[in-house]
Enzyme design. Structure first.
Site, PDB file in Angstrom:
ATOM      1  N   GLU A 146      14.131 -14.938  -0.458  1.00 12.97           N
ATOM      2  CA  GLU A 146      14.529 -16.080   0.367  1.00 12.97           C
ATOM      3  C   GLU A 146      13.515 -17.219   0.259  1.00 12.97           C
ATOM      4  O   GLU A 146      13.778 -18.345   0.689  1.00 12.97           O
ATOM      5  CB  GLU A 146      14.642 -15.651   1.834  1.00 12.97           C
ATOM      6  CG  GLU A 146      15.745 -14.624   2.112  1.00 12.97           C
ATOM      7  CD  GLU A 146      15.657 -14.076   3.522  1.00 12.97           C
ATOM      8  OE1 GLU A 146      14.878 -14.639   4.332  1.00 12.97           O
ATOM      9  OE2 GLU A 146      16.344 -13.080   3.816  1.00 12.97           O
ATOM     10  N   ASP A 160       0.838  -1.197   0.000  1.00 15.44           N
ATOM     11  CA  ASP A 160       0.000   0.000   0.000  1.00 15.44           C
ATOM     12  C   ASP A 160       0.880   1.257   0.000  1.00 15.44           C
ATOM     13  O   ASP A 160       1.868   1.344   0.717  1.00 15.44           O
ATOM     14  CB  ASP A 160      -0.886  -0.020   1.246  1.00 15.44           C
ATOM     15  CG  ASP A 160      -1.894   1.100   1.275  1.00 15.44           C
ATOM     16  OD1 ASP A 160      -2.764   1.138   0.391  1.00 15.44           O
ATOM     17  OD2 ASP A 160      -1.801   1.956   2.186  1.00 15.44           O
TER      18      ASP A 160
END
Length: 572
Positions: free
Chosen positions: A277, A224
């Site tokens: 990751e 956002d």
């Protein structure tokens, strides 16, 4: 309606759920949890309600869903005022309900993206409460943007930045004895203080938030206000520059000091390292930007996607649409990123109503009683044509819940039913966003149209929702729901999410584009137009739902107004 087992088997078979770059051509369905489905009858949608309705999304043929905030919140801005980033508001359920939703979605071959709100939090967040108590100069205040006021007594805001309600973006706090004290920054409502991203502890905290949800199995984040976390050094006055989040220029001299500062890219790169990751996880930017700035957000080491708001606001004219498509593809392609396409979301007037006005008179905000009203039938016809064009374009696409039902904006909400803080902050001069957030109709003859087990819904549903209910449209030839299902299936089968756009010579009001084996024609004009077609071709898809599959034998055909065709050679 297909059984859960049939939906699951088909969904998993149809989706390449292990593809590392699944997001490049994904169709992602936005869910506004308050309004999707209510499991307990309190009138507010919740996570178990969503889980129970996920077969609808699998059957529709989307690849993923995006959930707007469900975190603990006072709900001043309907969840975008977050009080705890690592939990679930009891209004929506529990962490166990998140786990169940993820398991069910993944079992159906659907990925799940959740909202993250890094520019601001709720004034009820424990860290903001601690900052108020700790006082000026404390480490607690360094989490937020506190400043001394201007003037001899500090009674003037620290700078001239306005807020969303056209007032100031600053609120002054009081000391325990009631004496006026410092001011804090909030680009949005006063209940949404901005984080201070110059404090390294803020970045460390959000790393932990991202990993918390990634470890639970979410497939990515919609970020956002991703262009707002960093402010210009020294917080200079804005002066004559426009506050608007939509940045029309790349000129730094005219860029507002609270938007699109270069420092945001370091945050994005840091987040990309975290997300990388994990396998197949994505970051999506909500950034209202000129394409020449927006492309910076999707460089290879930053976000994977960015919402194409320029497309959303493009007038319904062939020349404007072609320009936006060309600029978008060129800008994103220059950094190796896919373009996304979107027509509706929880912050704008639904496109089935927005397109119900002339191209230059669509409303900028909400619509209410007493306002000029859209032509509902006209808007729906255009919306179907616009969506059919959009789903033929390469890249990703976003759908907003209910648009597959042809839902228009609810423009007849009583003012006393409105909940959006924009309505209250504007003193009732801006209708706000409630009209696009009314709970969905699932069953035409059930209480709350099947939204919940009882009659309650947090915003009133109009009686005319009966004609848009899922059960009415499912299996009905030519319905908007069936148009979406067919378009999404064909898009996948034909690989339309990849490849080049080749423009064709067409009359001025017509867009003609070649997409692999498909010729796409869209008439944005008010009159039927003769267009050249390949003799023997057939309409694979017709946005009106009237002539899908019909052959075209002559070298020209009459393309009705506000209609999109997908044509392919008829091989018998």
């Amino acid at each position: 309606m297909p059984t859960d087992r049939a939906v699951s088997e088909r969904a998993v078979a149809d989706r390449a759920v292990t593809t590392a770059e699944w997001w490049r051509d994904a169709v992602i369905y936005q869910i506004y949890p308050r309004s999707f489905a209510d499991s307990d009858g309190d009138g507010v949608g919740d996570l178990p309600g969503i889980t129970a309705r996920l077969d609808h999304l699998a059957d529709l043929g989307v690849d993923a869903l995006w959930l707007t905030p469900f975190y603990p919140s006072p709900q001043v801005d309907m969840g975008y005022d977050v009080a705890d980033y690592c939990n679930v508001d009891p209004l929506f359920g529990t962490l166990s309900d998140v786990d169940a939703l993820l398991a069910r979605a993944h079992g159906l071959g659907l990925r799940v993206i959740v909202d993250i709100v890094p520019n601001h939090c709720s004034s009820a967040h424990p860290k903001f409460a601690a900052a108020l108590v700790a006082g000026p100069g404390s480490p607690e205040r360094e989490w937020f943007v506190f400043r001394e006021g201007r003037g001899a007594d500090g009674s003037q805001p620290p700078n001239d930045w306005p807020g969303t309600d056209a007032g100031t973006a600053w609120t002054r706090v009081a000391a325990p004895d009631g004496a006026p004290e410092q001011w804090y920054l909030h680009l949005f409502d006063a209940a949404q203080p901005d984080w201070n991203w110059e404090n390294p502890a803020v970045a460390d905290m959000f790393d932990e938030v991202l990993r918390f949800w990634l470890d639970r199995g979410v497939d990515g984040f919609r970020v956002d206000v991703s262009h707002g976390m960093v402010k210009a050094p020294g917080l200079p006055d804005m002066g004559p520059r426009s506050w608007n989040q939509v940045i029309p220029t790349v000129d730094p001299a005219t860029r507002p000091p609270m938007w699109d500062q270069d420092g945001v890219h370091e945050i994005h790169r840091r987040w990309r390292k975290v997300v990388d990751e994990y396998d197949g996880r994505v970051l999506v930017a909500e950034a209202w930007l000129d394409a020449r700035r927006g492309m910076l957000y999707v460089r290879p080491d930053e976000m994977h996607q960015s919402f194409n708001f320029a497309y959303l606001v493009t007038p319904w004219r062939a020349i404007d649409l072609r320009t936006t498509i060309d600029v978008s593809l060129a800008a994103d392609g220059s950094v190796g990123a896919p373009t996304t396409w979107v027509l509706s979301n929880h912050d704008v007037v639904r496109h089935a109503s927005r397109l119900g006005y002339s191209a230059d008179s669509a409303p900028a905000g909400g619509i209410g009683l007493g306002d000029p009203q859209p032509d509902r039938a006209f808007g729906l016809r255009r919306a179907r044509a616009a969506t059919t064009l959009m789903l033929a374009l390469p890249g990703g696409a976003y759908l907003y819940q209910g648009e597959e039902l042809g839902l228009p904006e609810v423009t007849d909400l009583p003012d006393e039913s409105r909940t959006d803080y924009i309505w209250f902050a504007s003193g009732g001069t801006s209708r706000g966003r409630d009209g696009c957030r009314v709970p969905l109709p699932w069953v035409h003859d059930a209480p709350s149209f099947g939204f919940g087990p009882g009659p309650m819904s947090w915003l009133p549903q109009p009686a005319w929702f009966v004609h848009h209910a899922v059960d009415v449209q499912r299996g009905l030839a030519g319905s908007t729901l069936e148009l979406y299902r067919l378009a999404l299936r064909l898009r996948r089968e034909l690989g339309l999410g990849h490849g080049d756009v080749v423009w064709l010579e067409t009359p001025p009001d017509v867009l003609g584009v070649r997409r692999g084996p498909v010729t796409v024609l869209t008439n944005t004009g008010s009159e039927a137009i003769q267009v050249p077609v390949l003799a023997g071709s057939r309409r694979l898809l017709d946005s009106t739902g009237e002539h899908t599959g019909a052959p075209l034998e002559s070298p020209t055909a009459t393309l009705p107004p506000d209609t999109t065709w997908w044509l392919v050679p008829d091989r018998g």
